[in-house]
Enzyme design. Structure first.
Site, PDB file in Angstrom:
ATOM      1  CB  SER A  32      18.507  -1.345  35.823  1.00 28.45           C
ATOM      2  OG  SER A  32      17.660  -2.400  35.386  1.00 28.45           O
ATOM      3  CD  GLU A  88      -2.973   0.850   2.390  1.00 24.84           C
ATOM      4  OE1 GLU A  88      -4.014   1.519   2.393  1.00 24.84           O
ATOM      5  OE2 GLU A  88      -2.694   0.019   3.276  1.00 24.84           O
ATOM      6  CB  CYS A 142      -4.802  -2.400   3.646  1.00 25.13           C
ATOM      7  SG  CYS A 142      -4.066  -2.734   5.271  1.00 25.13           S
ATOM      8  CE  LYS A 164      -7.611   1.062   2.782  1.00 21.85           C
ATOM      9  NZ  LYS A 164      -6.425   1.177   3.681  1.00 21.85           N
TER      10      LYS A 164
END
Length: 718
Positions: free
Chosen positions: A363, A44, A174, A113
């Site tokens: 850490s 896309e 999509c 789209k």
């Protein structure tokens, strides 16, 4: 009977990198033609990159997209093949997300789209407008730079399909696959046999299964060939697009690309028999529905995707004929997804930001450990790609490692490469333990990072001395008789100073080692304790450039570390799993050792549950309580559940402002609290929720206690 060669591609595109995106598109077309393909589909918005966001509103983005398309059309590479290419198009002053279908220097169709993604990470309605004239088309007048190449003045624009000599092609984009009434259904009933889906779908833990099932389902009942192309890589934001291009025939996956890869271009091909689709559709009930289906406009092209005659099919095509075969779909476990997705994202970010490596304060706890192991996983992926001879990866690695242009360096040893580009530092205070310091050092040795170790007590003392000089008062820890305000301030001083030191070391360590440039600082705050509940200091060492674990739960991180212990041969990781999580910001006494879960008042597993209920299930305080009565009622009383719900929402609301300064994090969870994109909620709340909490209390008091503890208490009373 003729055979059809089809393909889908995954490209690692980068937002606004028009030159690089053009080169990757052209390479994919060349590879496709080299394999004998007659139809190529890309992801896309592949020309400008999917993640341009508000840049889609700029005329420049559309202009440069047309300029790139003109170069593609003018190339000989696009002759003899149908190409489905993505870009934004302005039609009648409206911006659309489009597929431009081309063949032999002509534009056949521009397909906009129709159903836009507009939730979660996506805001397509902010940039684009959906095409609402279903099964209708109009003339689109082309810009002059395109007319000069195609000799066309106008082309069809709208919801139409492409009819070749031998078959019919329809495009989906999509989100349209994910909608209940997907376009492929009506197109298929009107005779479309090949469906293309160009996607910009991001990685999320455990998400691939849904995508695969939808792709299979698209042609299981309907019949047809489904080509799915997805972007792969980081195109400039928090998301990693995880590729996994696929080709499915009649509900069976026949080809699948990689889900995580450092490749800039990956082409997936399959040779299938179009007659399989027609045989699959020879069902009476399907034929009855198809006979009454509404018509799509067909754009005709004098070109055949098939060879036309069976005896003209090459021997290679016969060997590659897989239309009647299905392959097992490859799924990664969540632990593997954590090892691969963020690692690929980190590599893209590192090479595209043109910095010299990463820096992280270690850490000795599991969060910074997991972040460091993900960087080591990145180094492993780079080494594997270099060993395969990936020229682009080797070139990027040489530049990042500070090698000269004529260097023959190849990063085949992940530990050696890590020593060049990854820097770790243990920043201890008088409240730090020997165990965490040792774990940090041993982890650094195991993964090969350039490690430094320091005590910052003198800096903390200097800040306290300044405060005492100005105010005449000196704060004390709670264990030394100080108030809650004093205790919190003393912890925050340490945390914030670590952030200052981290940036200084990141900027100067390359200089110390005789190199140029600087390092990116990595954050290591997970999605639950720090982001969701706000268990972090604002502008402390969680403030960094990017955070690869910011969208991953503590529960999943523990599973990832357990996986990496064996998969990466890192026995030191067992000690991190066995350690009690602690911030080590308060003095350790005979009666007290600071514990994260004790400080938070809830476990990490409970935090994950709250996160999903709040975001995914869209529950407020009361709805959360009613759901947890059913989930936790067997081991907690209604009053206990009520207290946990109220504590969570109080702390989340009280600390919500911290989300406004979150380090951009890799998105991996469906309940990410990132307020800049995914979680659009306010940051100033009535944190005690008087109305909601009162209702919870009233209902909790009236409900029976079904927990095991309640049964024990009832027995004692009787």
């Amino acid at each position: 009977m003729g055979h059809l060669i089809t393909l889908a591609t995954s490209l690692n595109q980068w937002a606004l990198d028009f030159q690089g995106n053009y080169e990757r598109i052209m390479e994919s077309i060349e590879i496709a033609k080299g394999r004998g393909a007659t139809l190529r589909v890309g992801p896309e918005l592949e020309i400008p990159g999917y993640g341009c966001l508000d840049h889609f509103l700029e005329g420049d983005t559309v202009l440069h997209s047309w300029e790139v398309l003109a170069k593609i059309l003018a190339s000989d590479a696009t002759m003899g093949i149908v190409c489905d290419i993505g870009m934004p198009v302005v039609h009648k002053n409206v911006i659309y997300n489009c597929r431009v279908i081309i063949h032999d220097r002509k534009i056949l169709l521009i397909r906009p789209k129709m159903w836009l993604a507009n939730d979660g990470n996506y805001r397509e309605l902010r940039f684009f407008t959906p095409w609402q004239k279903h099964r209708q088309w109009e003339d689109h007048y082309l810009p002059r730079i395109i007319q000069a190449v195609t000799k066309q003045i106008k082309v069809p624009f709208g919801d139409a399909v492409v009819s070749t000599v031998d078959t019919c092609i329809g495009a989906e984009l999509c989100e349209e696959l994910f909608t209940p009434a997907s376009p492929h259904i009506l197109m298929g009933l009107d005779g479309v046999e090949i469906f293309t889906n160009s996607s910009g779908s991001h990685h999320e833990l455990r998400k691939l299964y849904r995508r695969v099932e939808l792709i299979k389902e698209a042609t299981l009942k309907l019949g047809g060939i489904y080509l799915y192309a997805n972007q792969q890589g980081c195109d400039g934001d928090r998301l990693y697009y995880d590729g996994c291009a696929m080709i499915a025939v009649n509900g069976r996956v026949v080809a699948q690309g990689s889900q995580f890869s450092l490749n800039d271009v990956e082409v997936v091909t399959a040779t299938v028999d179009i007659e399989d689709v027609r045989a699959h559709r020879a069902v009476s009930s399907r034929s009855m529905q198809a006979a009454s289906a509404e018509r799509y406009h067909r754009v005709e092209v004098d070109f055949a995707l098939t060879s036309g005659k069976f005896d003209e099919v090459s021997e290679a095509d016969m060997v590659g004929l897989i239309g009647s075969k299905s392959i097992p779909v490859r799924y990664h476990s969540p632990e593997e997804e954590i090892a691969l997705g963020p690692a690929c994202w980190l590599w893209d970010y590192l090479r595209r930001s043109r910095t010299q490596g990463y820096f992280i304060p270690l850490s000795g706890g599991i969060d910074s450990c997991a972040t460091a192991v993900i960087v080591y996983s990145m180094c492993r992926l780079v080494s594997e790609a270099a060993a395969r001879g990936d020229i682009q990866v080797i070139s990027d690695a040489r530049r990042i490692a500070g090698e000269p242009e004529d260097s023959d360096y190849i990063p085949i040893d992940p530990k050696e490469f890590s020593s060049r580009i990854f820097h770790t530092c243990y920043m201890g205070t008088e409240n730090s333990s020997v165990e965490t310091r040792r774990r940090a050092k041993q982890l650094a040795e195991a993964i090969g990072s350039y490690h430094t170790d320091l005590n910052m007590d003198s800096i903390v003392t200097a800040v306290l001395n300044l405060f005492s000089f100005v105010t005449g008062a000196r704060p004390q820890f709670r264990s030394h008789g100080g108030s809650a305000a004093e205790n919190l301030a003393l912890q925050n001083i340490q945390a914030r100073l670590r952030m200052v030191l981290a940036y200084m070391f990141a900027q100067l360590l390359p200089w110390v080692r005789g190199r140029n440039g600087g390092l990116l600082v990595l954050g290591s705050a997970n999605v639950d304790e720090r982001h969701l509940r706000g268990y972090l200091t604002k502008y402390d060492c969680s403030s960094a450039d990017i955070n690869p674990i910011g969208g991953i739960s503590k529960t999943d991180l523990k599973k990832f570390i357990a996986y990496a212990e064996g998969a990466f041969d890192l026995p030191i990781l067992r000690s991190f799993l066995d350690a009690v999580p602690t911030a080590e910001l308060e003095p350790i006494t005979e009666n007290y050792v600071q514990s994260d879960e004790a400080d938070m008042g809830m476990t990490y597993d409970e935090l994950s549950v709250f996160g999903r209920l709040r975001k995914v299930d869209k529950c407020g305080p009361y709805s959360t309580f009613t759901k947890l009565i059913h989930e936790w009622g067997s081991f907690l009383s209604p009053l206990q559940i009520a207290e946990k719900v109220k504590l969570f929402f109080f702390e989340h609301a009280r600390n919500r402002h911290k989300m406004t300064t979150l380090t951009p994090a890799y998105h991996a969870e469906s309940y990410s609290p990132d307020d800049n994109r995914f979680d659009l909620r306010p940051f100033l709340y009535p944190s005690r929720f008087p109305w909601q909490f009162k209702k919870i209390d009233e209902v909790a008091a009236a409900l029976p206690d079904r927990s095991n503890q309640g049964a024990v208490n009832k027995t004692k009373i009787e």
